[in-house]
Design a protein around this motif. Structure first.
Motif, PDB file in Angstrom:
ATOM      1  N   ALA A 113      14.786 -29.084 -29.645  1.00 20.18           N
ATOM      2  CA  ALA A 113      13.485 -29.240 -29.001  1.00 20.18           C
ATOM      3  C   ALA A 113      12.626 -28.000 -29.246  1.00 20.18           C
ATOM      4  CB  ALA A 113      13.683 -29.440 -27.502  1.00 20.18           C
ATOM      5  N   HIS A 114      11.330 -28.214 -29.266  1.00 18.66           N
ATOM      6  CA  HIS A 114      10.381 -27.102 -29.286  1.00 18.66           C
ATOM      7  C   HIS A 114       9.102 -27.556 -28.605  1.00 18.66           C
ATOM      8  CE1 HIS A 114       7.800 -28.714 -32.512  1.00 18.66           C
ATOM      9  NE2 HIS A 114       8.926 -29.113 -33.099  1.00 18.66           N
ATOM     10  N   SER A 115       8.269 -26.598 -28.259  1.00 19.99           N
ATOM     11  CA  SER A 115       7.067 -26.921 -27.486  1.00 19.99           C
ATOM     12  C   SER A 115       5.824 -27.053 -28.359  1.00 19.99           C
ATOM     13  CB  SER A 115       6.859 -25.873 -26.388  1.00 19.99           C
ATOM     14  OG  SER A 115       6.881 -24.576 -26.938  1.00 19.99           O
ATOM     15  N   GLY A 116       5.968 -27.723 -29.494  1.00 15.52           N
ATOM     16  CA  GLY A 116       4.829 -27.998 -30.365  1.00 15.52           C
ATOM     17  C   GLY A 116       4.897 -27.235 -31.672  1.00 15.52           C
ATOM     18  N   ASN A 117       4.429 -27.865 -32.734  1.00 17.97           N
ATOM     19  CA  ASN A 117       4.447 -27.230 -34.053  1.00 17.97           C
ATOM     20  C   ASN A 117       3.685 -25.910 -34.041  1.00 17.97           C
ATOM     21  OD1 ASN A 117       5.935 -29.310 -35.157  1.00 17.97           O
ATOM     22  ND2 ASN A 117       4.131 -30.449 -35.802  1.00 17.97           N
ATOM     23  N   GLY A 118       4.329 -24.868 -34.562  1.00 16.09           N
ATOM     24  CA  GLY A 118       3.721 -23.547 -34.612  1.00 16.09           C
ATOM     25  C   GLY A 118       3.879 -22.727 -33.348  1.00 16.09           C
ATOM     26  N   SER A 119       4.473 -23.310 -32.317  1.00 18.14           N
ATOM     27  CA  SER A 119       4.687 -22.560 -31.069  1.00 18.14           C
ATOM     28  C   SER A 119       5.790 -21.518 -31.271  1.00 18.14           C
ATOM     29  CB  SER A 119       5.082 -23.512 -29.942  1.00 18.14           C
ATOM     30  OG  SER A 119       6.367 -24.071 -30.207  1.00 18.14           O
ATOM     31  N   GLY A 120       5.896 -20.607 -30.344  1.00 15.49           N
ATOM     32  CA  GLY A 120       6.955 -19.605 -30.423  1.00 15.49           C
ATOM     33  C   GLY A 120       8.334 -20.231 -30.467  1.00 15.49           C
ATOM     34  N   ALA A 121       8.550 -21.245 -29.641  1.00 13.44           N
ATOM     35  CA  ALA A 121       9.852 -21.920 -29.611  1.00 13.44           C
ATOM     36  C   ALA A 121      10.147 -22.598 -30.960  1.00 13.44           C
ATOM     37  CB  ALA A 121       9.897 -22.950 -28.484  1.00 13.44           C
ATOM     38  N   GLY A 133       5.616 -28.636 -23.792  1.00 16.56           N
ATOM     39  CA  GLY A 133       5.950 -27.558 -22.880  1.00 16.56           C
ATOM     40  C   GLY A 133       7.418 -27.508 -22.494  1.00 16.56           C
ATOM     41  N   ALA A 134       7.764 -26.426 -21.816  1.00 14.48           N
ATOM     42  CA  ALA A 134       9.160 -26.166 -21.453  1.00 14.48           C
ATOM     43  C   ALA A 134       9.681 -27.124 -20.387  1.00 14.48           C
ATOM     44  CB  ALA A 134       9.321 -24.725 -20.981  1.00 14.48           C
ATOM     45  N   GLY A 135       8.843 -27.560 -19.469  1.00 12.48           N
ATOM     46  CA  GLY A 135       9.290 -28.456 -18.398  1.00 12.48           C
ATOM     47  C   GLY A 135       9.929 -29.731 -18.931  1.00 12.48           C
ATOM     48  N   PRO A 136       9.237 -30.471 -19.788  1.00 10.55           N
ATOM     49  CA  PRO A 136       9.843 -31.676 -20.362  1.00 10.55           C
ATOM     50  C   PRO A 136      11.079 -31.373 -21.220  1.00 10.55           C
ATOM     51  CG  PRO A 136       7.462 -31.765 -20.602  1.00 10.55           C
ATOM     52  CD  PRO A 136       7.807 -30.389 -20.092  1.00 10.55           C
ATOM     53  N   ILE A 137      11.079 -30.217 -21.871  1.00 10.38           N
ATOM     54  CA  ILE A 137      12.246 -29.844 -22.683  1.00 10.38           C
ATOM     55  C   ILE A 137      13.462 -29.654 -21.786  1.00 10.38           C
ATOM     56  CG2 ILE A 137      13.277 -28.026 -24.101  1.00 10.38           C
ATOM     57  CD1 ILE A 137      10.468 -27.596 -25.309  1.00 10.38           C
ATOM     58  N   LEU A 138      13.306 -28.927 -20.700  1.00 13.55           N
ATOM     59  CA  LEU A 138      14.437 -28.670 -19.806  1.00 13.55           C
ATOM     60  C   LEU A 138      14.945 -29.962 -19.173  1.00 13.55           C
ATOM     61  CD1 LEU A 138      13.204 -25.342 -18.171  1.00 13.55           C
ATOM     62  CD2 LEU A 138      14.726 -25.653 -20.131  1.00 13.55           C
ATOM     63  N   THR A 139      14.047 -30.892 -18.896  1.00 12.16           N
ATOM     64  CA  THR A 139      14.460 -32.200 -18.385  1.00 12.16           C
ATOM     65  C   THR A 139      15.282 -32.941 -19.435  1.00 12.16           C
ATOM     66  OG1 THR A 139      12.499 -32.327 -16.976  1.00 12.16           O
ATOM     67  CG2 THR A 139      13.612 -34.406 -17.477  1.00 12.16           C
ATOM     68  N   ALA A 140      14.821 -32.924 -20.685  1.00 12.25           N
ATOM     69  CA  ALA A 140      15.540 -33.598 -21.772  1.00 12.25           C
ATOM     70  C   ALA A 140      16.902 -32.948 -22.033  1.00 12.25           C
ATOM     71  CB  ALA A 140      14.698 -33.597 -23.040  1.00 12.25           C
ATOM     72  N   LEU A 141      16.983 -31.621 -21.919  1.00 13.51           N
ATOM     73  CA  LEU A 141      18.268 -30.933 -22.080  1.00 13.51           C
ATOM     74  C   LEU A 141      19.247 -31.363 -20.994  1.00 13.51           C
ATOM     75  CD1 LEU A 141      17.049 -27.339 -22.936  1.00 13.51           C
ATOM     76  CD2 LEU A 141      18.521 -28.735 -24.394  1.00 13.51           C
ATOM     77  N   THR A 142      18.771 -31.378 -19.766  1.00 12.00           N
ATOM     78  CA  THR A 142      19.617 -31.761 -18.643  1.00 12.00           C
ATOM     79  C   THR A 142      20.105 -33.198 -18.777  1.00 12.00           C
ATOM     80  OG1 THR A 142      18.411 -30.222 -17.231  1.00 12.00           O
ATOM     81  CG2 THR A 142      19.727 -31.886 -16.126  1.00 12.00           C
ATOM     82  N   ALA A 143      19.249 -34.068 -19.308  1.00 10.06           N
ATOM     83  CA  ALA A 143      19.600 -35.479 -19.488  1.00 10.06           C
ATOM     84  C   ALA A 143      20.427 -35.725 -20.745  1.00 10.06           C
ATOM     85  CB  ALA A 143      18.330 -36.318 -19.536  1.00 10.06           C
ATOM     86  N   GLY A 144      20.640 -34.687 -21.565  1.00  6.81           N
ATOM     87  CA  GLY A 144      21.414 -34.846 -22.790  1.00  6.81           C
ATOM     88  C   GLY A 144      20.657 -35.542 -23.902  1.00  6.81           C
ATOM     89  N   GLN A 145      19.324 -35.549 -23.835  1.00 11.12           N
ATOM     90  CA  GLN A 145      18.512 -36.215 -24.850  1.00 11.12           C
ATOM     91  C   GLN A 145      18.278 -35.353 -26.085  1.00 11.12           C
ATOM     92  OE1 GLN A 145      15.153 -37.062 -22.361  1.00 11.12           O
ATOM     93  NE2 GLN A 145      15.980 -39.036 -21.699  1.00 11.12           N
ATOM     94  N   VAL A 146      18.409 -34.045 -25.952  1.00 15.83           N
ATOM     95  CA  VAL A 146      18.317 -33.122 -27.083  1.00 15.83           C
ATOM     96  C   VAL A 146      19.507 -32.180 -27.037  1.00 15.83           C
ATOM     97  CG1 VAL A 146      15.799 -33.223 -27.378  1.00 15.83           C
ATOM     98  CG2 VAL A 146      16.783 -31.546 -25.835  1.00 15.83           C
ATOM     99  N   ASP A 147      19.846 -31.630 -28.197  1.00 19.04           N
ATOM    100  CA  ASP A 147      21.035 -30.779 -28.290  1.00 19.04           C
ATOM    101  C   ASP A 147      20.770 -29.321 -27.946  1.00 19.04           C
ATOM    102  OD1 ASP A 147      22.795 -32.852 -29.166  1.00 19.04           O
ATOM    103  OD2 ASP A 147      21.901 -32.710 -31.157  1.00 19.04           O
ATOM    104  N   ALA A 148      19.598 -28.800 -28.301  1.00 22.06           N
ATOM    105  CA  ALA A 148      19.384 -27.368 -28.097  1.00 22.06           C
ATOM    106  C   ALA A 148      17.902 -27.025 -28.047  1.00 22.06           C
ATOM    107  CB  ALA A 148      20.045 -26.583 -29.221  1.00 22.06           C
ATOM    108  N   TYR A 149      17.644 -25.819 -27.540  1.00 20.52           N
ATOM    109  CA  TYR A 149      16.290 -25.293 -27.415  1.00 20.52           C
ATOM    110  C   TYR A 149      16.385 -23.771 -27.427  1.00 20.52           C
ATOM    111  CZ  TYR A 149      11.996 -23.961 -24.863  1.00 20.52           C
ATOM    112  OH  TYR A 149      10.824 -23.379 -24.457  1.00 20.52           O
ATOM    113  N   LEU A 150      15.549 -23.143 -28.217  1.00 16.95           N
ATOM    114  CA  LEU A 150      15.444 -21.690 -28.220  1.00 16.95           C
ATOM    115  C   LEU A 150      14.146 -21.328 -27.512  1.00 16.95           C
ATOM    116  CD1 LEU A 150      16.654 -21.005 -31.823  1.00 16.95           C
ATOM    117  CD2 LEU A 150      17.558 -19.874 -29.813  1.00 16.95           C
ATOM    118  N   GLY A 151      14.254 -20.915 -26.270  1.00 11.89           N
ATOM    119  CA  GLY A 151      13.055 -20.647 -25.478  1.00 11.89           C
ATOM    120  C   GLY A 151      13.117 -19.317 -24.770  1.00 11.89           C
TER     121      GLY A 151
END
Length: 94
Positions: free
Chosen positions: A37-45, A67-85
């Protein structure tokens, strides 16, 4: 102005890795089926993930979020494998 901030590799609930090395093993076994996951193309993440994966020689599928909020929800739900934030955003999950 330049600055530095720590980043955190946060893995989804479906990933059993407890360290970066374990995640790399998981990602290499799963191949391009790994999604990050990332928070948009070209973002820091996004740039963090591209650099990390370039150095680690991984080719994941990048999943953009708003944004980070939806990413953290998806991580918790197991919908994505990883995030560098940002550590300040991700540490409360641990």
């Amino acid at each position: 102005m330049l600055g530095a901030t720590p980043i955190t590799l946060t893995v989804g609930s479906g990933v059993t890795a407890k360290s970066v090395l374990e995640f790399l093993k998981f990602a290499r076994e799963k191949g391009d089926a790994v999604n990050m996951a990332h928070s948009g193309n070209g973002s820091g993440a996004h740039l963090n993930a591209v650099l990390f994966n370039s150095v680690a020689k991984l080719q994941p599928t990048y999943i953009p979020f708003q944004g980070a909020g939806p990413i953290l929800t998806a991580l918790t739900a197991g919908q994505v494998d990883a995030y560098l934030g940002l550590t300040s955003t991700d540490v409360p999950l641990h």
